[in-house]
Design an enzyme around this catalytic site. Structure first.
Site, PDB file in Angstrom:
ATOM      1  N   GLY A  13       0.791  -1.221   0.000  1.00  0.00           N
ATOM      2  CA  GLY A  13       0.000   0.000   0.000  1.00  0.00           C
ATOM      3  C   GLY A  13       0.825   1.273   0.000  1.00  0.00           C
ATOM      4  N   GLY A  15       2.675   2.542   2.345  1.00  0.00           N
ATOM      5  CA  GLY A  15       4.024   2.378   2.891  1.00  0.00           C
ATOM      6  C   GLY A  15       5.016   1.925   1.851  1.00  0.00           C
ATOM      7  N   TYR A 193     -11.984   3.664  12.940  1.00  0.00           N
ATOM      8  CA  TYR A 193     -10.944   4.154  12.032  1.00  0.00           C
ATOM      9  C   TYR A 193     -10.960   5.678  11.979  1.00  0.00           C
ATOM     10  CZ  TYR A 193      -8.176   4.805   7.790  1.00  0.00           C
ATOM     11  OH  TYR A 193      -7.219   5.212   6.880  1.00  0.00           O
TER      12      TYR A 193
END
Length: 283
Positions: A13, A15, A193
């Site tokens: 993703g 990162g 989240y």
């Protein structure tokens, strides 16, 4: 001297894309991939070194939702490095995201449609879990594990003669309405989240207040709508392509940020005691 960069959640993703971009900008970096899955981390390391052979790329195993794992990783990092120039606090989860169909269709034809799609406000709910440390998993992964990481790595970060930078991955889904100082772990809500990402923005403000004079600076980035493992679990890719939003971040209340920081310090004291007791019992 090589700049030393630590990236959490570096195996996929945002990162992974970040690591590639960092090395494209400076292939002399010393890059440390902090990942939960060591197999994936080593595969990424091999790929990066094949593309950028002059770089130094290493890995460290860490599960930021597990406090013992965080403590062990920090111990290893302090043995390896004398400083960290940049730390990208990117690892995060959104477990079992569910789309609120009723809210989706009611908002689709309203004046708030653009706002709803650009922030996902009211659209996404998640089923959170409790970790072995007794913490809500989203809170532990997205915010508290990283907070402990910073606290443990202060000796590598706080040097006024050689400033260091923290960079948090936030989200346009960071909503003040989903965060409460009375429930910082979001135990009672359905949008952990969103709560954790607003908490990230608050903590960023508080860290600057407490650590700028020691040479540590913090900032947040909002990557916008990107197709990663998180978003694939919510809607099909073609719908995300249609709904690519205009991105913005909310203003942050500094007083709330400071109160949240103090709450984290109190929680840190409690979990350190529990962790020490567990270690003594096991030994």
């Amino acid at each position: 001297m090589r700049k030393v960069v630590l990236v959490t959640g570096a195996s996929s993703g945002i990162g992974l894309a970040l690591c590639k971009r960092l090395l494209a900008e400076d292939n002399e970096l010393y890059l440390c991939l902090a990942c939960r899955n060591t197999g994936k981390a080593e595969a990424v390391r091999a790929t990066l070194l094949a593309c950028y052979p002059t770089a130094e790329v290493t890995t460290v195993q860490v599960d930021v939702s597990n406090l013992q794992s965080v403590f062990e990783a920090c111990k290893e990092l302090k043995q390896r490095f004398q400083r960290l120039d940049y730390v990208y606090l990117n690892a995060g989860i959104m477990p079992n995201p569910q789309l609120n169909i009723k809210a989706f269709f009611s908002g689709l034809f309203s004046r708030k449609a653009i706002h709803m799609f650009s922030t996902a406000e009211g659209l996404l709910t998640q089923q959170d879990r409790v970790t072995a440390d007794g913490l809500q998993e989203v809170f532990a992964t997205n915010i508290f594990g990283h907070f402990i990481l910073i606290r443990e790595l202060e000796p590598l970060l706080c040097h006024s003669y050689n400033p260091s930078q923290l960079i948090w991955t936030s989200s346009r889904n960071a909503r003040k309405s989903n965060f409460s100082l009375e429930d910082i772990q979001h135990r009672k809500g359905q949008e952990p989240y969103s709560s954790s990402k607003y908490a990230t923005d608050l903590l960023n403000v508080a860290l600057n207040r407490h650590f700028n004079q020691q040479g540590l600076y913090s900032s947040v980035i909002c990557p916008g709508t990107v197709l990663t493992n998180l978003t694939y679990g919510i809607l099909p890719p073609f719908l995300w392509t249609l709904l690519m939003p205009v991105i913005w971040l909310m203003d942050i209340d500094e007083d709330t940020a400071e109160r949240f920081y103090q709450n984290l310090l109190e929680l840190e004291k409690r979990v350190r005691v529990n962790t020490t007791q567990k270690s003594d019992h096991q030994s």
